[in-house]
Scaffold this motif. Structure first.
Motif, PDB file in Angstrom:
ATOM      1  N   ILE A 236      19.004 -58.082 -15.321  1.00 29.44           N
ATOM      2  CA  ILE A 236      18.942 -56.717 -14.809  1.00 29.44           C
ATOM      3  C   ILE A 236      20.171 -55.932 -15.271  1.00 29.44           C
TER       4      ILE A 236
ATOM      5  N   THR B 180      20.181 -52.579 -17.824  1.00 36.44           N
ATOM      6  CA  THR B 180      20.613 -51.290 -17.283  1.00 36.44           C
ATOM      7  C   THR B 180      21.978 -50.839 -17.795  1.00 36.44           C
TER       8      THR B 180
ATOM      9  N   ASP C 243      14.931 -51.506 -11.376  1.00 34.62           N
ATOM     10  CA  ASP C 243      16.130 -52.309 -11.648  1.00 34.62           C
ATOM     11  C   ASP C 243      17.376 -51.633 -11.073  1.00 34.62           C
TER      12      ASP C 243
ATOM     13  N   HIS D   4       7.314 -58.321 -13.830  1.00 34.22           N
ATOM     14  CA  HIS D   4       8.674 -57.832 -13.592  1.00 34.22           C
ATOM     15  C   HIS D   4       9.010 -57.869 -12.105  1.00 34.22           C
TER      16      HIS D   4
ATOM     17  N   LEU E  68      12.141 -59.755 -10.079  1.00 32.29           N
ATOM     18  CA  LEU E  68      13.035 -59.172  -9.081  1.00 32.29           C
ATOM     19  C   LEU E  68      13.044 -60.019  -7.809  1.00 32.29           C
TER      20      LEU E  68
END
Length: 324
Positions: free
Chosen positions: A233, A237, A264, A297, A301
């Protein structure tokens, strides 16, 4: 710039409290048995806090998080059991956390200082707070928290520490069981050191590679899997502007890449439920390959937060509902 999961309002003003004796170093036991940092509740990583040692306990949060538990045998008898649970649980993390147990009946002035700093009219009891670098690291948690919920909280915080490259650990305190046999004193798990060092140095790509090695070697290693998920993540990002990402997602609600990016960023910012809800709705709206990407996805998470987290359990239920 990405948001950080640990957020504080500011350092606590300790001027109203007594200062510890100048010759007493933080972490050293007091010759008189009070005001020191000897282990409490049978743990090498827990200490009974009073006016004299509060500042040194808070100062210890510059090394690693300090978990403060405000309890009261007179006002809320069950709160003392919660304090004991926290003291016991932090001992399982080999110094990642230090528990400070504050009996507000015996030390009402500490409760007053914290209430004022937190802009509370009165400090609720029990209350759990986590400090890092002398500042609140998460929102205060009022009320009784079960042992199971505490364990989930510490697991989640431990994963966030790993993902953020915060690798400091407290030394065991005087009077705890770790001193009975120094040869058996637990230390940091060396398997995670390369990944944690990479995160601390800001080398996210290297950290991803190191966590991947651990997961490949042992797919059942939940901490390594969570570290890998969080590192990925951070990797995705890097350099992303949150406002621009939100604007792009709002303009294209069915753009999987745009929605994933905001999810994210939300997760890194501590908005876990918002991140889950965004992707659940994306799964509900999309189909075929887009739906599969959104679902996969979201599952990643879940791994980053930890499968035992109550929010993950709710998220899985919501995902199942969206799929079927």
């Amino acid at each position: 710039m990405t948001q950080q999961p640990f957020m504080g309002r500011g350092a606590i003003d300790l001027s109203a409290l007594k200062r510890p004796a100048p010759q007493q170093a933080p972490g050293a036991p007091s010759a008189e048995g009070g005001g020191g940092m000897a282990g409490a509740a049978g743990s090498s990583y827990a200490v009974a806090v009073d006016d004299q040692n509060f500042q040194s306990v808070l100062q210890a949060s510059t090394t690693a998080p300090v978990v403060l538990v405000f309890h009261s045998p007179s006002q809320a008898p069950d709160s003392s059991q919660m304090a004991e649970d926290v003291a016991d649980l932090v001992g399982q993390y080999d110094g990642r956390f230090l528990a400070g147990l504050i009996d507000v009946d015996a030390s009402p002035q500490i409760a007053q200082v914290i209430a004022q700093a937190s802009q509370m009219p009165q400090l609720p009891v029990p209350l759990l707070m986590v400090f890092l670098d002398g500042r609140p690291a998460i929102q205060p948690i009022p009320g009784l928290v079960s042992r199971e919920e505490l364990s989930t909280l510490f697991n989640q915080l431990g994963q966030q520490l790993t993902a953020q490259g915060i690798t400091g650990r407290h030394q065991p305190l005087a009077g705890g069981p770790a001193e009975d046999d120094a040869d058996e004193e637990p230390g940091p798990d060396p398997r995670y050191a390369p990944a944690e060092d990479a995160l601390a140095a800001g080398d996210i790509d290297l950290a991803v590679g190191e966590f991947q090695k651990l997961v490949d070697a042992n797919p059942a290693d939940a901490e390594a899997a969570a570290g890998l998920a969080m590192a990925k993540i951070l990797q995705r990002t890097q350099g992303v502007d949150l406002n621009q990402a939100r604007a792009a997602a709002a303009a294209a609600p069915d753009d999987v890449d745009a929605q994933i990016m905001v999810a994210d960023l939300d997760l890194l910012g501590g908005h876990v439920e918002d991140a889950f809800a965004r992707l659940v709705e994306l799964v509900r709206r999309t189909s075929d390959k887009d739906r599969d990407r959104a679902r996969e996805h979201l599952v990643s998470l879940f791994a980053a937060v930890g499968n035992e987290d109550p929010r993950v359990l709710k998220g899985r239920q919501a995902l199942a509902s969206a799929l079927f």
